[in-house]
Design a protein around this motif. Structure first.
Motif, mmCIF file in Angstrom:
data_model
loop_
_atom_site.group_PDB
_atom_site.id
_atom_site.type_symbol
_atom_site.label_atom_id
_atom_site.label_comp_id
_atom_site.label_asym_id
_atom_site.label_seq_id
_atom_site.Cartn_x
_atom_site.Cartn_y
_atom_site.Cartn_z
ATOM 1 N N GLN A 38 41.556 43.639 44.545
ATOM 2 C CA GLN A 38 42.752 43.966 43.782
ATOM 3 C C GLN A 38 43.600 44.934 44.587
ATOM 4 O OE1 GLN A 38 42.017 45.377 39.792
ATOM 5 N NE2 GLN A 38 44.093 44.844 39.156
ATOM 6 N N LYS A 42 48.889 44.474 41.724
ATOM 7 C CA LYS A 42 48.595 43.052 41.655
ATOM 8 C C LYS A 42 47.360 42.800 40.811
ATOM 9 C CE LYS A 42 50.687 41.786 46.070
ATOM 10 N NZ LYS A 42 50.476 41.050 47.361
ATOM 11 N N GLU A 43 47.211 41.557 40.398
ATOM 12 C CA GLU A 43 46.037 41.178 39.629
ATOM 13 C C GLU A 43 44.831 41.019 40.555
ATOM 14 O OE1 GLU A 43 48.221 38.686 36.017
ATOM 15 O OE2 GLU A 43 46.814 37.689 37.370
ATOM 16 N N ARG A 44 43.667 41.133 39.966
ATOM 17 C CA ARG A 44 42.438 40.923 40.718
ATOM 18 C C ARG A 44 42.369 39.464 41.143
ATOM 19 N NH1 ARG A 44 37.064 43.788 38.554
ATOM 20 N NH2 ARG A 44 38.630 45.433 38.593
ATOM 21 N N GLU A 45 42.023 39.226 42.395
ATOM 22 C CA GLU A 45 41.984 37.865 42.902
ATOM 23 C C GLU A 45 40.634 37.549 43.543
ATOM 24 O OE1 GLU A 45 44.634 36.878 46.072
ATOM 25 O OE2 GLU A 45 44.040 38.580 47.322
ATOM 26 N N TYR A 108 37.244 32.365 38.792
ATOM 27 C CA TYR A 108 37.719 33.032 37.578
ATOM 28 C C TYR A 108 36.923 34.313 37.330
ATOM 29 C CZ TYR A 108 39.960 28.549 36.799
ATOM 30 O OH TYR A 108 40.715 27.420 36.943
ATOM 31 N N SER A 109 37.590 35.438 37.325
ATOM 32 C CA SER A 109 36.896 36.713 37.186
ATOM 33 C C SER A 109 36.213 36.852 35.828
ATOM 34 C CB SER A 109 37.871 37.871 37.407
ATOM 35 O OG SER A 109 38.915 37.838 36.453
ATOM 36 N N ASN A 110 36.738 36.209 34.798
ATOM 37 C CA ASN A 110 36.146 36.361 33.467
ATOM 38 C C ASN A 110 34.840 35.593 33.308
ATOM 39 O OD1 ASN A 110 37.102 33.780 33.323
ATOM 40 N ND2 ASN A 110 38.509 34.134 31.625
#
Length: 125
Positions: A38, A42-45, A108-110
């Motif tokens: 991250q 910015k968003e976590r990628e 997908y981080s989730n």
């Protein structure tokens, strides 16, 4: 499983760095391990992921420069070898673990239920 990431630092563009993430607690071999990053604002990628066996999964932005590997036998550690670093690789890098995830969902981080604390990587131009 608990995760402890390390190895971040300040390097110049074109140099290399290796991150480590050591797992403790539950059986490491039963988890898919991943690296995310991250950057500020910015968003976590997604960066890379792999099960103990099978093909690793890489984001297009790091493919050919980064390598994810695991030591399941002795150290319960996942590594991220980063080569030819670029300023745009600057970010906080997080390791993550999932006990059940399919290859196509690795980005997908989730889908990951356990996270390490993050380690800062800064690449100067």
């Amino acid at each position: 499983v608990q995760l402890q990431a390390s190895g971040g630092g300040l390097v110049q563009a074109g140099e290399s760095l290796r991150l480590s993430c050591t797992a403790s607690g539950r059986t490491f071999t039963n988890y898919a391990m991943a690296w995310f990053r991250q950057a500020p604002g910015k968003e976590r990628e997604f960066v890379a992921a792999r099960w103990r066996n099978g093909n690793p999964n890489y984001s297009d932005s790091v493919k050919g420069r980064f390598t994810i590997s695991r030591d399941d036998n002795n150290k319960n550690t996942v590594y991220l070898q980063m080569s030819r670093l670029k300023p745009e690789d600057t970010a906080v890098y997080y390791c993550a673990a999932s006990p059940s995830i399919i290859y196509s969902s690795m980005t997908y981080s989730n889908r990951y239920n356990t996270w390490g604390q993050g380690t800062q990587v800064t690449v100067s131009s």
